[in-house]
Motif scaffolding. Sequence first.
Motif, PDB file in Angstrom:
ATOM      1  N   SER A  31      34.298  24.872  35.509  1.00  0.00           N
ATOM      2  CA  SER A  31      34.974  26.064  36.023  1.00  0.00           C
ATOM      3  C   SER A  31      36.217  25.741  36.830  1.00  0.00           C
ATOM      4  CB  SER A  31      34.003  26.878  36.900  1.00  0.00           C
ATOM      5  OG  SER A  31      32.878  27.290  36.151  1.00  0.00           O
ATOM      6  N   ARG A  91      35.619  27.130  31.317  1.00  0.00           N
ATOM      7  CA  ARG A  91      35.838  28.519  31.714  1.00  0.00           C
ATOM      8  C   ARG A  91      37.318  28.687  32.107  1.00  0.00           C
ATOM      9  NH1 ARG A  91      31.878  31.982  34.833  1.00  0.00           N
ATOM     10  NH2 ARG A  91      32.902  33.391  33.370  1.00  0.00           N
ATOM     11  N   GLN A 117      29.292  34.652  36.686  1.00  0.00           N
ATOM     12  CA  GLN A 117      28.311  33.648  36.284  1.00  0.00           C
ATOM     13  C   GLN A 117      27.817  33.992  34.876  1.00  0.00           C
ATOM     14  OE1 GLN A 117      27.545  31.223  38.570  1.00  0.00           O
ATOM     15  NE2 GLN A 117      26.307  30.071  37.091  1.00  0.00           N
ATOM     16  N   ASP A 147      25.100  33.847  31.934  1.00  0.00           N
ATOM     17  CA  ASP A 147      23.651  33.645  31.896  1.00  0.00           C
ATOM     18  C   ASP A 147      23.285  32.653  30.789  1.00  0.00           C
ATOM     19  OD1 ASP A 147      23.557  35.032  29.409  1.00  0.00           O
ATOM     20  OD2 ASP A 147      23.325  36.958  30.456  1.00  0.00           O
TER      21      ASP A 147
END
Length: 595
Positions: free
Chosen positions: A53, A107, A196, A198
Amino acid sequence: MSNQTGNTKINRWALLAASLGLAYVLVRYRQSIWGVLGRSAFQLQHKRIEVISSVNESQRILNELKSHCESFKVMGFDCEWITVGGTRRPVALLQLSSHKGLCALFRLCCMKQIPKDLRELLEDDAVLKVGVAPQDDAMKLSHDYGVGVASTFDLRYMAVMAGHQAEGLGKLSQTHLNTALDKNWRLACSNWEAPQLDSAQLNYAANDALAAVAIFQKLSKDLEPRTFWDWRAPKFKQLRPKLEPFLDVDFTKGFASGLGKTLSTSTFTHPLTSKSKPKRNKKHQQPQQQQPQQQQVRNLGTQSKAFYDNCVLEAPDGELLCTIDRRKASWYLNQNLGTQVSEQPFTVRLNFEPAGRAVGDVGRYYQTPKENQCVVCGRRDAYIRKNVVPREYRKHFPVVMKSHTSHDILLLCPSCHQLSNISDNKIRNKLAMTCEAPFGHGEGVSKYHDDQQLRNVKLAGKALLMQSDRMPSQKVAQLQKTILDYYKDVTEITPELLQKAAKLDCRVPNEEYCQHGKKVVQVYRDKLGGLVELERLWREHFLHTMQPKFLPKLWNVNHNANRLEVRASEGRIDNEDLVVAGLESVISVKNIARS
Protein backbone atom coordinates in the motif's frame (compact mmCIF):
# COMPACT_ATOMS: atom_id res chain seq x y z
CA MET A 1 8.04 -78.31 -3.37
CA SER A 2 6.97 -78.51 -7.01
CA ASN A 3 3.72 -76.71 -6.10
CA GLN A 4 5.76 -73.95 -4.46
CA THR A 5 7.93 -73.58 -7.56
CA GLY A 6 4.84 -73.54 -9.77
CA ASN A 7 3.21 -70.85 -7.63
CA THR A 8 6.39 -68.78 -7.77
CA LYS A 9 6.43 -68.99 -11.58
CA ILE A 10 2.75 -68.06 -11.75
CA ASN A 11 3.37 -65.08 -9.48
CA ARG A 12 6.28 -63.99 -11.64
CA TRP A 13 4.19 -64.25 -14.80
CA ALA A 14 1.33 -62.41 -13.09
CA LEU A 15 3.72 -59.67 -11.96
CA LEU A 16 5.20 -59.44 -15.47
CA ALA A 17 1.72 -59.27 -17.02
CA ALA A 18 0.65 -56.59 -14.55
CA SER A 19 3.82 -54.60 -15.28
CA LEU A 20 3.25 -54.86 -19.02
CA GLY A 21 -0.37 -53.86 -18.53
CA LEU A 22 0.64 -50.85 -16.45
CA ALA A 23 3.27 -49.88 -19.02
CA TYR A 24 0.66 -50.15 -21.79
CA VAL A 25 -1.77 -47.95 -19.87
CA LEU A 26 0.94 -45.38 -19.14
CA VAL A 27 2.03 -45.25 -22.79
CA ARG A 28 -1.46 -45.52 -24.30
CA TYR A 29 -2.99 -42.84 -22.07
CA ARG A 30 0.14 -40.80 -21.27
CA GLN A 31 -1.36 -37.59 -22.66
CA SER A 32 -4.49 -37.89 -20.52
CA ILE A 33 -2.50 -38.77 -17.40
CA TRP A 34 -0.07 -35.94 -18.06
CA GLY A 35 -3.00 -33.59 -18.50
CA VAL A 36 -4.54 -34.62 -15.17
CA LEU A 37 -1.21 -34.21 -13.38
CA GLY A 38 -0.67 -30.85 -15.07
CA ARG A 39 -4.12 -29.61 -14.13
CA SER A 40 -3.79 -30.64 -10.50
CA ALA A 41 -0.53 -28.72 -10.06
CA PHE A 42 -2.26 -25.36 -9.73
CA GLN A 43 -4.65 -26.67 -7.11
CA LEU A 44 -1.79 -28.00 -4.96
CA GLN A 45 0.60 -25.06 -5.20
CA HIS A 46 1.04 -22.88 -2.16
CA LYS A 47 0.13 -19.31 -2.95
CA ARG A 48 1.32 -16.29 -1.02
CA ILE A 49 -0.47 -12.96 -1.28
CA GLU A 50 1.40 -9.77 -0.44
CA VAL A 51 -0.48 -6.46 -0.29
CA ILE A 52 1.60 -3.33 -0.90
CA SER A 53 0.00 0.00 0.00
CA SER A 54 3.02 2.33 0.05
CA VAL A 55 6.21 2.92 -1.92
CA ASN A 56 8.32 1.98 1.13
CA GLU A 57 6.70 -1.46 1.36
CA SER A 58 7.31 -2.33 -2.29
CA GLN A 59 11.08 -2.84 -2.43
CA ARG A 60 11.27 -6.23 -0.70
CA ILE A 61 8.48 -7.79 -2.76
CA LEU A 62 9.79 -6.33 -6.02
CA ASN A 63 13.23 -7.83 -5.32
CA GLU A 64 11.61 -11.22 -4.79
CA LEU A 65 9.51 -10.93 -7.96
CA LYS A 66 12.60 -10.00 -9.96
CA SER A 67 14.54 -12.96 -8.58
CA HIS A 68 11.70 -15.31 -9.59
CA CYS A 69 11.75 -13.82 -13.10
CA GLU A 70 15.42 -14.65 -13.48
CA SER A 71 14.58 -18.36 -13.74
CA PHE A 72 11.22 -18.00 -15.54
CA LYS A 73 10.60 -14.70 -17.33
CA VAL A 74 6.80 -14.75 -17.11
CA MET A 75 4.44 -12.93 -14.74
CA GLY A 76 0.68 -13.04 -14.35
CA PHE A 77 -0.68 -9.54 -14.93
CA ASP A 78 -4.06 -7.97 -14.17
CA CYS A 79 -5.64 -4.73 -12.94
CA GLU A 80 -8.78 -3.68 -11.07
CA TRP A 81 -10.57 -0.32 -10.93
CA ILE A 82 -13.94 1.19 -10.14
CA THR A 83 -16.39 3.29 -12.13
CA VAL A 84 -18.23 6.15 -10.44
CA GLY A 85 -21.07 7.99 -12.12
CA GLY A 86 -20.27 6.36 -15.44
CA THR A 87 -16.63 7.52 -15.36
CA ARG A 88 -13.74 5.11 -14.89
CA ARG A 89 -11.44 5.96 -12.01
CA PRO A 90 -7.63 5.37 -12.27
CA VAL A 91 -6.44 1.79 -11.82
CA ALA A 92 -6.77 0.99 -8.13
CA LEU A 93 -5.04 -2.40 -7.93
CA LEU A 94 -2.21 -3.96 -9.93
CA GLN A 95 -1.66 -7.72 -9.63
CA LEU A 96 1.66 -9.35 -10.54
CA SER A 97 2.34 -13.03 -9.84
CA SER A 98 5.30 -15.35 -10.34
CA HIS A 99 5.47 -19.05 -11.20
CA LYS A 100 6.47 -19.76 -7.59
CA GLY A 101 3.06 -18.77 -6.22
CA LEU A 102 3.86 -15.25 -5.08
CA CYS A 103 1.19 -12.68 -5.96
CA ALA A 104 1.90 -9.04 -5.22
CA LEU A 105 -1.13 -6.75 -5.01
CA PHE A 106 -0.04 -3.13 -5.48
CA ARG A 107 -2.71 -0.73 -4.18
CA LEU A 108 -1.97 2.11 -6.58
CA CYS A 109 -4.95 4.08 -5.28
CA CYS A 110 -3.08 4.39 -1.97
CA MET A 111 0.40 4.85 -3.44
CA LYS A 112 -0.65 7.52 -5.99
CA GLN A 113 2.42 6.69 -8.09
CA ILE A 114 4.36 3.81 -9.62
CA PRO A 115 7.56 3.03 -7.64
CA LYS A 116 10.75 3.25 -9.71
CA ASP A 117 11.58 -0.49 -9.45
CA LEU A 118 7.99 -1.45 -10.29
CA ARG A 119 8.12 0.80 -13.34
CA GLU A 120 11.37 -0.87 -14.44
CA LEU A 121 9.82 -4.34 -14.04
CA LEU A 122 6.74 -3.39 -16.06
CA GLU A 123 8.90 -1.82 -18.78
CA ASP A 124 11.28 -4.81 -18.95
CA ASP A 125 10.56 -6.35 -22.36
CA ALA A 126 12.41 -9.55 -21.43
CA VAL A 127 9.63 -10.46 -18.94
CA LEU A 128 6.27 -11.49 -20.40
CA LYS A 129 3.14 -10.13 -18.70
CA VAL A 130 0.45 -12.71 -19.42
CA GLY A 131 -3.30 -12.74 -19.02
CA VAL A 132 -6.48 -12.38 -21.06
CA ALA A 133 -6.64 -9.00 -22.82
CA PRO A 134 -3.57 -7.68 -20.94
CA GLN A 135 -3.17 -4.93 -23.57
CA ASP A 136 -6.35 -3.28 -22.25
CA ASP A 137 -4.95 -3.15 -18.72
CA ALA A 138 -1.58 -1.94 -20.02
CA MET A 139 -3.30 0.95 -21.83
CA LYS A 140 -5.11 1.97 -18.65
CA LEU A 141 -1.87 1.96 -16.67
CA SER A 142 -0.21 4.04 -19.36
CA HIS A 143 -3.09 6.52 -19.37
CA ASP A 144 -3.41 6.75 -15.58
CA TYR A 145 0.23 6.58 -14.44
CA GLY A 146 2.36 7.16 -17.54
CA VAL A 147 4.04 3.76 -17.39
CA GLY A 148 4.62 1.59 -20.44
CA VAL A 149 3.99 -2.13 -19.95
CA ALA A 150 6.25 -4.07 -22.32
CA SER A 151 5.78 -7.60 -23.70
CA THR A 152 2.13 -8.20 -22.84
CA PHE A 153 0.87 -11.54 -24.14
CA ASP A 154 -2.73 -12.73 -24.47
CA LEU A 155 -3.07 -16.38 -23.42
CA ARG A 156 -5.72 -16.95 -26.09
CA TYR A 157 -3.02 -16.77 -28.75
CA MET A 158 -1.20 -19.59 -27.01
CA ALA A 159 -4.37 -21.65 -26.66
CA VAL A 160 -5.02 -21.44 -30.38
CA MET A 161 -1.40 -22.17 -31.26
CA ALA A 162 -1.66 -25.34 -29.15
CA GLY A 163 -4.88 -26.39 -30.89
CA HIS A 164 -7.33 -25.42 -28.13
CA GLN A 165 -10.36 -23.15 -27.95
CA ALA A 166 -9.82 -19.44 -27.37
CA GLU A 167 -11.67 -18.78 -24.10
CA GLY A 168 -11.85 -16.29 -21.26
CA LEU A 169 -9.60 -16.69 -18.22
CA GLY A 170 -12.25 -18.51 -16.19
CA LYS A 171 -12.85 -21.14 -18.87
CA LEU A 172 -9.13 -21.47 -19.64
CA SER A 173 -8.53 -22.18 -15.96
CA GLN A 174 -11.34 -24.74 -15.84
CA THR A 175 -10.20 -26.44 -19.05
CA HIS A 176 -6.44 -26.54 -18.49
CA LEU A 177 -6.03 -26.35 -14.69
CA ASN A 178 -9.25 -28.08 -13.64
CA THR A 179 -9.73 -25.10 -11.33
CA ALA A 180 -12.81 -22.87 -11.17
CA LEU A 181 -12.14 -19.18 -10.64
CA ASP A 182 -14.70 -17.15 -8.71
CA LYS A 183 -16.14 -14.75 -11.31
CA ASN A 184 -19.01 -13.41 -9.20
CA TRP A 185 -19.98 -9.99 -10.54
CA ARG A 186 -20.31 -8.64 -7.01
CA LEU A 187 -16.60 -9.21 -6.45
CA ALA A 188 -15.68 -7.85 -9.88
CA CYS A 189 -17.71 -4.72 -9.16
CA SER A 190 -16.63 -4.36 -5.54
CA ASN A 191 -14.93 -1.26 -4.17
CA TRP A 192 -11.25 -1.69 -5.00
CA GLU A 193 -10.50 1.70 -3.44
CA ALA A 194 -11.87 0.66 -0.03
CA PRO A 195 -9.61 1.49 2.96
CA GLN A 196 -9.18 -2.25 3.55
CA LEU A 197 -9.70 -5.08 1.02
CA ASP A 198 -11.41 -8.15 2.47
CA SER A 199 -10.20 -11.74 1.99
CA ALA A 200 -12.68 -12.43 -0.83
CA GLN A 201 -11.35 -9.47 -2.80
CA LEU A 202 -7.74 -10.46 -2.18
CA ASN A 203 -8.32 -14.04 -3.35
CA TYR A 204 -10.32 -12.91 -6.37
CA ALA A 205 -7.55 -10.54 -7.48
CA ALA A 206 -4.66 -12.89 -6.73
CA ASN A 207 -6.18 -15.98 -8.32
CA ASP A 208 -6.61 -14.28 -11.69
CA ALA A 209 -2.91 -13.43 -11.87
CA LEU A 210 -1.75 -16.78 -10.46
CA ALA A 211 -3.97 -18.73 -12.83
CA ALA A 212 -2.55 -16.79 -15.79
CA VAL A 213 0.98 -18.03 -15.06
CA ALA A 214 -0.22 -21.59 -14.45
CA ILE A 215 -2.18 -21.60 -17.73
CA PHE A 216 0.91 -20.33 -19.55
CA GLN A 217 2.96 -23.19 -18.10
CA LYS A 218 0.34 -25.77 -19.05
CA LEU A 219 -0.04 -24.47 -22.61
CA SER A 220 3.73 -24.24 -23.06
CA LYS A 221 3.86 -28.01 -22.49
CA ASP A 222 1.17 -28.46 -25.15
CA LEU A 223 3.23 -26.37 -27.57
CA GLU A 224 6.34 -28.45 -26.83
CA PRO A 225 4.92 -31.99 -26.52
CA ARG A 226 7.18 -34.47 -24.75
CA THR A 227 7.16 -38.17 -23.96
CA PHE A 228 5.44 -39.23 -20.77
CA TRP A 229 8.69 -39.91 -18.97
CA ASP A 230 10.28 -36.59 -19.95
CA TRP A 231 9.45 -34.39 -16.96
CA ARG A 232 11.68 -31.48 -17.89
CA ALA A 233 9.93 -28.12 -18.17
CA PRO A 234 9.94 -26.53 -21.64
CA LYS A 235 12.81 -24.10 -22.09
CA PHE A 236 11.55 -20.54 -22.19
CA LYS A 237 14.32 -19.48 -24.59
CA GLN A 238 13.04 -21.97 -27.16
CA LEU A 239 9.42 -20.97 -26.61
CA ARG A 240 9.81 -17.19 -26.74
CA PRO A 241 10.52 -16.90 -30.51
CA LYS A 242 7.17 -18.56 -31.23
CA LEU A 243 5.38 -15.96 -29.13
CA GLU A 244 7.30 -12.89 -30.35
CA PRO A 245 4.89 -12.01 -33.21
CA PHE A 246 1.98 -11.74 -30.77
CA LEU A 247 3.54 -9.65 -28.01
CA ASP A 248 1.64 -6.41 -27.37
CA VAL A 249 -0.90 -7.33 -30.08
CA ASP A 250 -4.59 -7.04 -29.18
CA PHE A 251 -6.21 -10.45 -29.60
CA THR A 252 -9.55 -9.15 -30.85
CA LYS A 253 -7.78 -7.17 -33.58
CA GLY A 254 -5.31 -9.91 -34.34
CA PHE A 255 -7.99 -12.55 -34.86
CA ALA A 256 -10.51 -10.29 -36.55
CA SER A 257 -11.95 -13.23 -38.51
CA GLY A 258 -12.28 -15.65 -35.64
CA LEU A 259 -10.68 -18.55 -33.84
CA GLY A 260 -11.21 -21.79 -32.06
CA LYS A 261 -10.69 -25.43 -32.73
CA THR A 262 -11.71 -24.80 -36.33
CA LEU A 263 -8.23 -23.49 -37.17
CA SER A 264 -7.63 -26.63 -39.20
CA THR A 265 -10.65 -25.98 -41.44
CA SER A 266 -11.65 -23.27 -43.86
CA THR A 267 -14.21 -21.60 -41.58
CA PHE A 268 -13.41 -19.54 -38.51
CA THR A 269 -15.80 -18.21 -35.88
CA HIS A 270 -15.59 -14.73 -34.44
CA PRO A 271 -14.06 -14.75 -30.93
CA LEU A 272 -16.66 -13.73 -28.39
CA THR A 273 -14.43 -14.69 -25.51
CA SER A 274 -12.63 -11.40 -25.05
CA LYS A 275 -12.18 -10.29 -21.47
CA SER A 276 -14.81 -7.80 -20.53
CA LYS A 277 -14.89 -6.31 -17.07
CA PRO A 278 -18.17 -5.01 -15.72
CA LYS A 279 -18.25 -1.41 -14.56
CA ARG A 280 -16.81 -0.94 -11.09
CA ASN A 281 -19.30 1.09 -9.09
CA LYS A 282 -19.24 1.94 -5.41
CA LYS A 283 -22.99 1.42 -5.26
CA HIS A 284 -22.55 -2.20 -6.31
CA GLN A 285 -25.24 -1.92 -8.96
CA GLN A 286 -25.77 -5.15 -10.84
CA PRO A 287 -24.71 -4.78 -14.48
CA GLN A 288 -27.46 -5.22 -17.02
CA GLN A 289 -27.57 -8.64 -18.61
CA GLN A 290 -26.50 -8.59 -22.21
CA GLN A 291 -28.17 -10.70 -24.81
CA PRO A 292 -25.74 -13.28 -26.23
CA GLN A 293 -24.32 -12.14 -29.53
CA GLN A 294 -24.66 -14.34 -32.55
CA GLN A 295 -21.35 -15.70 -33.73
CA GLN A 296 -20.13 -14.42 -37.05
CA VAL A 297 -18.63 -16.82 -39.53
CA ARG A 298 -16.25 -15.97 -42.28
CA ASN A 299 -15.04 -18.30 -45.01
CA LEU A 300 -11.43 -17.67 -45.94
CA GLY A 301 -11.63 -19.36 -49.35
CA THR A 302 -9.58 -22.43 -48.57
CA GLN A 303 -8.57 -24.44 -51.63
CA SER A 304 -8.10 -28.18 -51.71
CA LYS A 305 -7.41 -28.51 -55.44
CA ALA A 306 -4.01 -27.70 -56.92
CA PHE A 307 -3.18 -24.00 -57.15
CA TYR A 308 -0.05 -24.38 -59.26
CA ASP A 309 -0.68 -26.16 -62.58
CA ASN A 310 2.97 -25.76 -63.59
CA CYS A 311 2.17 -25.54 -67.29
CA VAL A 312 5.12 -24.45 -69.45
CA LEU A 313 5.43 -21.33 -71.61
CA GLU A 314 8.15 -21.30 -74.26
CA ALA A 315 9.65 -18.68 -76.57
CA PRO A 316 9.32 -19.25 -80.37
CA ASP A 317 12.75 -20.97 -80.41
CA GLY A 318 11.71 -23.37 -77.61
CA GLU A 319 13.55 -21.63 -74.75
CA LEU A 320 11.75 -21.99 -71.40
CA LEU A 321 10.25 -18.68 -70.28
CA CYS A 322 8.23 -19.57 -67.16
CA THR A 323 5.63 -21.87 -65.64
CA ILE A 324 1.99 -20.67 -65.74
CA ASP A 325 -1.44 -21.93 -64.80
CA ARG A 326 -3.67 -23.85 -67.18
CA ARG A 327 -6.12 -20.98 -67.60
CA LYS A 328 -3.39 -18.60 -68.79
CA ALA A 329 -1.93 -21.23 -71.10
CA SER A 330 -5.37 -21.80 -72.65
CA TRP A 331 -5.78 -18.04 -73.13
CA TYR A 332 -2.67 -17.91 -75.33
CA LEU A 333 -4.12 -20.73 -77.44
CA ASN A 334 -7.59 -19.15 -77.69
CA GLN A 335 -6.06 -15.84 -78.80
CA ASN A 336 -3.90 -17.60 -81.42
CA LEU A 337 -0.83 -16.24 -79.68
CA GLY A 338 0.68 -19.66 -79.10
CA THR A 339 0.67 -23.31 -80.12
CA GLN A 340 0.41 -26.37 -77.89
CA VAL A 341 3.52 -28.53 -78.28
CA SER A 342 3.08 -30.99 -75.42
CA GLU A 343 0.37 -32.41 -73.19
CA GLN A 344 2.50 -33.57 -70.25
CA PRO A 345 3.51 -31.13 -69.03
CA PHE A 346 1.00 -28.92 -70.83
CA THR A 347 3.28 -26.71 -72.93
CA VAL A 348 2.50 -23.68 -75.06
CA ARG A 349 5.04 -22.13 -77.46
CA LEU A 350 4.50 -18.45 -78.29
CA ASN A 351 4.04 -17.30 -81.87
CA PHE A 352 5.74 -13.95 -81.18
CA GLU A 353 8.93 -12.71 -79.57
CA PRO A 354 8.28 -11.90 -75.85
CA ALA A 355 9.36 -8.58 -74.34
CA GLY A 356 12.02 -10.32 -72.26
CA ARG A 357 13.62 -13.68 -71.58
CA ALA A 358 14.53 -15.45 -68.36
CA VAL A 359 17.70 -13.84 -66.92
CA GLY A 360 19.65 -14.83 -63.82
CA ASP A 361 18.07 -16.10 -60.60
CA VAL A 362 15.02 -13.89 -61.22
CA GLY A 363 14.30 -15.73 -64.47
CA ARG A 364 15.08 -19.14 -63.00
CA TYR A 365 12.60 -18.47 -60.17
CA TYR A 366 9.76 -18.12 -62.69
CA GLN A 367 10.98 -21.21 -64.59
CA THR A 368 10.94 -23.45 -61.50
CA PRO A 369 7.79 -25.58 -60.88
CA LYS A 370 6.05 -24.74 -57.55
CA GLU A 371 4.75 -27.23 -54.98
CA ASN A 372 1.10 -27.20 -53.88
CA GLN A 373 1.76 -27.13 -50.15
CA CYS A 374 1.94 -24.78 -47.18
CA VAL A 375 5.32 -23.09 -47.38
CA VAL A 376 5.52 -23.02 -43.56
CA CYS A 377 4.55 -26.53 -42.41
CA GLY A 378 4.25 -28.48 -45.67
CA ARG A 379 0.57 -29.36 -45.33
CA ARG A 380 -0.90 -30.33 -48.74
CA ASP A 381 -4.63 -30.91 -48.26
CA ALA A 382 -5.84 -27.29 -47.89
CA TYR A 383 -4.26 -23.88 -48.40
CA ILE A 384 -4.95 -20.18 -48.81
CA ARG A 385 -3.03 -17.62 -50.83
CA LYS A 386 -0.96 -15.27 -48.69
CA ASN A 387 0.11 -11.83 -49.90
CA VAL A 388 3.47 -11.38 -48.21
CA VAL A 389 3.36 -7.67 -49.08
CA PRO A 390 -0.28 -6.86 -48.19
CA ARG A 391 -2.46 -5.52 -50.96
CA GLU A 392 -3.33 -2.37 -48.97
CA TYR A 393 0.24 -1.22 -49.72
CA ARG A 394 0.89 -2.96 -53.05
CA LYS A 395 -2.13 -1.34 -54.73
CA HIS A 396 -0.44 2.07 -54.36
CA PHE A 397 2.78 0.92 -56.07
CA PRO A 398 3.55 1.98 -59.66
CA VAL A 399 2.35 -0.47 -62.32
CA VAL A 400 5.81 -1.84 -63.00
CA MET A 401 6.06 -2.95 -59.34
CA LYS A 402 2.56 -4.25 -58.78
CA SER A 403 2.53 -6.42 -61.90
CA HIS A 404 4.18 -9.85 -61.85
CA THR A 405 3.57 -10.26 -58.10
CA SER A 406 3.45 -14.06 -58.04
CA HIS A 407 6.72 -14.06 -56.08
CA ASP A 408 4.87 -12.56 -53.09
CA ILE A 409 1.83 -14.84 -53.30
CA LEU A 410 2.57 -17.97 -51.28
CA LEU A 411 0.41 -20.88 -50.15
CA LEU A 412 -0.30 -21.34 -46.43
CA CYS A 413 -2.57 -23.81 -44.67
CA PRO A 414 -5.50 -22.22 -42.77
CA SER A 415 -3.82 -22.23 -39.36
CA CYS A 416 -0.49 -20.85 -40.63
CA HIS A 417 -2.36 -18.27 -42.71
CA GLN A 418 -4.28 -17.09 -39.64
CA LEU A 419 -1.19 -16.85 -37.45
CA SER A 420 0.70 -15.00 -40.19
CA ASN A 421 -2.10 -12.44 -40.53
CA ILE A 422 -2.02 -11.79 -36.80
CA SER A 423 1.73 -11.31 -36.76
CA ASP A 424 1.30 -8.75 -39.57
CA ASN A 425 -0.50 -6.44 -37.14
CA LYS A 426 2.75 -5.76 -35.35
CA ILE A 427 4.37 -4.43 -38.55
CA ARG A 428 1.25 -2.44 -39.43
CA ASN A 429 1.35 -0.75 -36.03
CA LYS A 430 5.06 -0.07 -36.45
CA LEU A 431 4.45 1.45 -39.90
CA ALA A 432 1.57 3.52 -38.53
CA MET A 433 3.93 5.12 -36.00
CA THR A 434 6.98 5.43 -38.26
CA CYS A 435 5.05 6.97 -41.15
CA GLU A 436 2.49 8.88 -39.04
CA ALA A 437 -0.18 6.93 -40.90
CA PRO A 438 -2.91 5.92 -38.42
CA PHE A 439 -5.47 3.35 -39.45
CA GLY A 440 -8.89 4.47 -40.65
CA HIS A 441 -10.54 2.64 -37.77
CA GLY A 442 -10.10 2.15 -34.08
CA GLU A 443 -7.95 5.24 -33.56
CA GLY A 444 -10.43 8.05 -34.12
CA VAL A 445 -9.37 8.55 -37.72
CA SER A 446 -12.07 8.28 -40.36
CA LYS A 447 -12.70 9.52 -43.87
CA TYR A 448 -15.79 11.43 -42.72
CA HIS A 449 -17.03 12.78 -39.42
CA ASP A 450 -20.36 14.12 -38.24
CA ASP A 451 -20.84 17.88 -38.21
CA GLN A 452 -22.53 18.64 -34.89
CA GLN A 453 -24.58 21.59 -36.24
CA LEU A 454 -25.93 19.50 -39.13
CA ARG A 455 -26.71 16.69 -36.70
CA ASN A 456 -28.66 19.05 -34.43
CA VAL A 457 -30.68 20.40 -37.39
CA LYS A 458 -31.42 16.87 -38.60
CA LEU A 459 -32.57 15.71 -35.16
CA ALA A 460 -34.70 18.82 -34.77
CA GLY A 461 -36.40 18.18 -38.13
CA LYS A 462 -37.13 14.56 -37.22
CA ALA A 463 -38.47 15.46 -33.79
CA LEU A 464 -40.82 18.13 -35.14
CA LEU A 465 -42.10 15.82 -37.86
CA MET A 466 -42.83 12.94 -35.54
CA GLN A 467 -43.54 14.35 -32.07
CA SER A 468 -44.31 18.08 -32.22
CA ASP A 469 -47.89 17.54 -30.98
CA ARG A 470 -46.57 15.82 -27.83
CA MET A 471 -43.84 18.32 -26.96
CA PRO A 472 -44.14 21.46 -24.79
CA SER A 473 -44.46 24.66 -26.80
CA GLN A 474 -41.17 25.91 -25.39
CA LYS A 475 -39.32 22.83 -26.74
CA VAL A 476 -41.03 23.19 -30.14
CA ALA A 477 -39.94 26.82 -30.35
CA GLN A 478 -36.37 25.87 -29.45
CA LEU A 479 -36.20 23.19 -32.18
CA GLN A 480 -37.75 25.54 -34.75
CA LYS A 481 -35.12 28.16 -33.91
CA THR A 482 -32.37 25.56 -34.49
CA ILE A 483 -33.71 24.93 -38.00
CA LEU A 484 -34.24 28.61 -38.86
CA ASP A 485 -30.73 29.51 -37.62
CA TYR A 486 -29.34 27.05 -40.14
CA TYR A 487 -31.63 27.98 -43.09
CA LYS A 488 -31.02 31.72 -42.76
CA ASP A 489 -32.90 32.62 -45.96
CA VAL A 490 -36.11 30.99 -44.64
CA THR A 491 -38.50 32.74 -42.29
CA GLU A 492 -41.27 30.14 -41.91
CA ILE A 493 -41.32 26.51 -40.77
CA THR A 494 -43.12 24.36 -43.34
CA PRO A 495 -43.55 20.57 -43.64
CA GLU A 496 -41.30 20.65 -46.71
CA LEU A 497 -38.56 22.41 -44.72
CA LEU A 498 -38.84 19.84 -41.93
CA GLN A 499 -38.56 17.00 -44.46
CA LYS A 500 -35.48 18.65 -45.92
CA ALA A 501 -33.90 19.07 -42.48
CA ALA A 502 -34.67 15.47 -41.49
CA LYS A 503 -32.83 14.17 -44.59
CA LEU A 504 -29.67 16.21 -44.09
CA ASP A 505 -26.39 14.34 -44.52
CA CYS A 506 -24.39 15.06 -41.39
CA ARG A 507 -21.14 13.65 -42.75
CA VAL A 508 -18.40 16.03 -43.84
CA PRO A 509 -14.97 15.06 -45.21
CA ASN A 510 -12.20 14.78 -42.65
CA GLU A 511 -9.40 16.98 -43.98
CA GLU A 512 -6.82 15.16 -41.84
CA TYR A 513 -7.78 11.75 -43.17
CA CYS A 514 -5.22 9.82 -45.20
CA GLN A 515 -5.54 6.15 -46.06
CA HIS A 516 -2.97 4.19 -44.04
CA GLY A 517 -1.55 2.16 -46.91
CA LYS A 518 -1.30 5.12 -49.26
CA LYS A 519 0.48 7.26 -46.65
CA VAL A 520 3.00 4.50 -45.85
CA VAL A 521 3.81 4.07 -49.54
CA GLN A 522 4.26 7.84 -49.93
CA VAL A 523 6.65 8.03 -46.97
CA TYR A 524 8.76 5.08 -48.14
CA ARG A 525 8.80 6.43 -51.68
CA ASP A 526 9.93 9.93 -50.66
CA LYS A 527 11.92 9.48 -47.43
CA LEU A 528 12.75 5.90 -46.43
CA GLY A 529 14.73 4.47 -49.31
CA GLY A 530 12.06 3.60 -51.84
CA LEU A 531 9.44 0.91 -52.20
CA VAL A 532 11.91 -1.98 -52.45
CA GLU A 533 12.69 -1.24 -48.77
CA LEU A 534 9.02 -1.57 -47.87
CA GLU A 535 8.89 -4.87 -49.75
CA ARG A 536 12.02 -6.09 -47.99
CA LEU A 537 10.55 -5.17 -44.60
CA TRP A 538 7.47 -7.34 -45.18
CA ARG A 539 9.42 -10.27 -46.61
CA GLU A 540 11.93 -10.31 -43.77
CA HIS A 541 9.06 -10.09 -41.28
CA PHE A 542 7.43 -13.14 -42.90
CA LEU A 543 10.67 -15.12 -42.74
CA HIS A 544 11.33 -14.15 -39.12
CA THR A 545 7.85 -14.80 -37.73
CA MET A 546 6.75 -17.85 -39.74
CA GLN A 547 10.15 -19.52 -40.35
CA PRO A 548 8.91 -21.27 -43.53
CA LYS A 549 10.53 -24.62 -44.28
CA PHE A 550 9.13 -25.14 -47.79
CA LEU A 551 9.68 -21.88 -49.66
CA PRO A 552 10.00 -22.14 -53.46
CA LYS A 553 13.58 -22.37 -54.63
CA LEU A 554 15.27 -19.02 -55.34
CA TRP A 555 12.65 -17.09 -53.30
CA ASN A 556 14.48 -13.91 -52.33
CA VAL A 557 13.75 -10.84 -50.19
CA ASN A 558 15.39 -8.70 -52.88
CA HIS A 559 13.49 -10.29 -55.76
CA ASN A 560 11.77 -7.17 -57.11
CA ALA A 561 14.91 -5.06 -56.88
CA ASN A 562 16.78 -7.70 -58.90
CA ARG A 563 13.92 -7.94 -61.41
CA LEU A 564 13.85 -4.18 -61.95
CA GLU A 565 17.62 -4.12 -62.45
CA VAL A 566 17.25 -6.72 -65.19
CA ARG A 567 14.54 -4.65 -66.84
CA ALA A 568 16.71 -1.53 -66.57
CA SER A 569 19.61 -3.33 -68.27
CA GLU A 570 17.24 -4.17 -71.13
CA GLY A 571 15.89 -0.62 -71.33
CA ARG A 572 12.38 -1.68 -70.30
CA ILE A 573 11.80 0.65 -67.33
CA ASP A 574 11.57 4.41 -66.88
CA ASN A 575 13.98 6.30 -64.62
CA GLU A 576 11.02 7.68 -62.69
CA ASP A 577 9.95 4.17 -61.70
CA LEU A 578 13.50 3.35 -60.61
CA VAL A 579 13.52 6.43 -58.35
CA VAL A 580 10.19 5.44 -56.78
CA ALA A 581 11.53 1.94 -56.20
CA GLY A 582 14.65 3.34 -54.54
CA LEU A 583 17.07 2.18 -57.23
CA GLU A 584 18.66 5.50 -58.22
CA SER A 585 22.07 3.81 -58.45
CA VAL A 586 20.76 1.67 -61.29
CA ILE A 587 20.07 4.84 -63.31
CA SER A 588 23.78 5.73 -63.28
CA VAL A 589 24.73 2.24 -64.46
CA LYS A 590 22.02 2.43 -67.10
CA ASN A 591 23.33 5.80 -68.39
CA ILE A 592 26.93 4.55 -68.47
CA ALA A 593 25.83 1.51 -70.48
CA ARG A 594 24.10 3.78 -73.01
CA SER A 595 27.12 6.02 -73.41
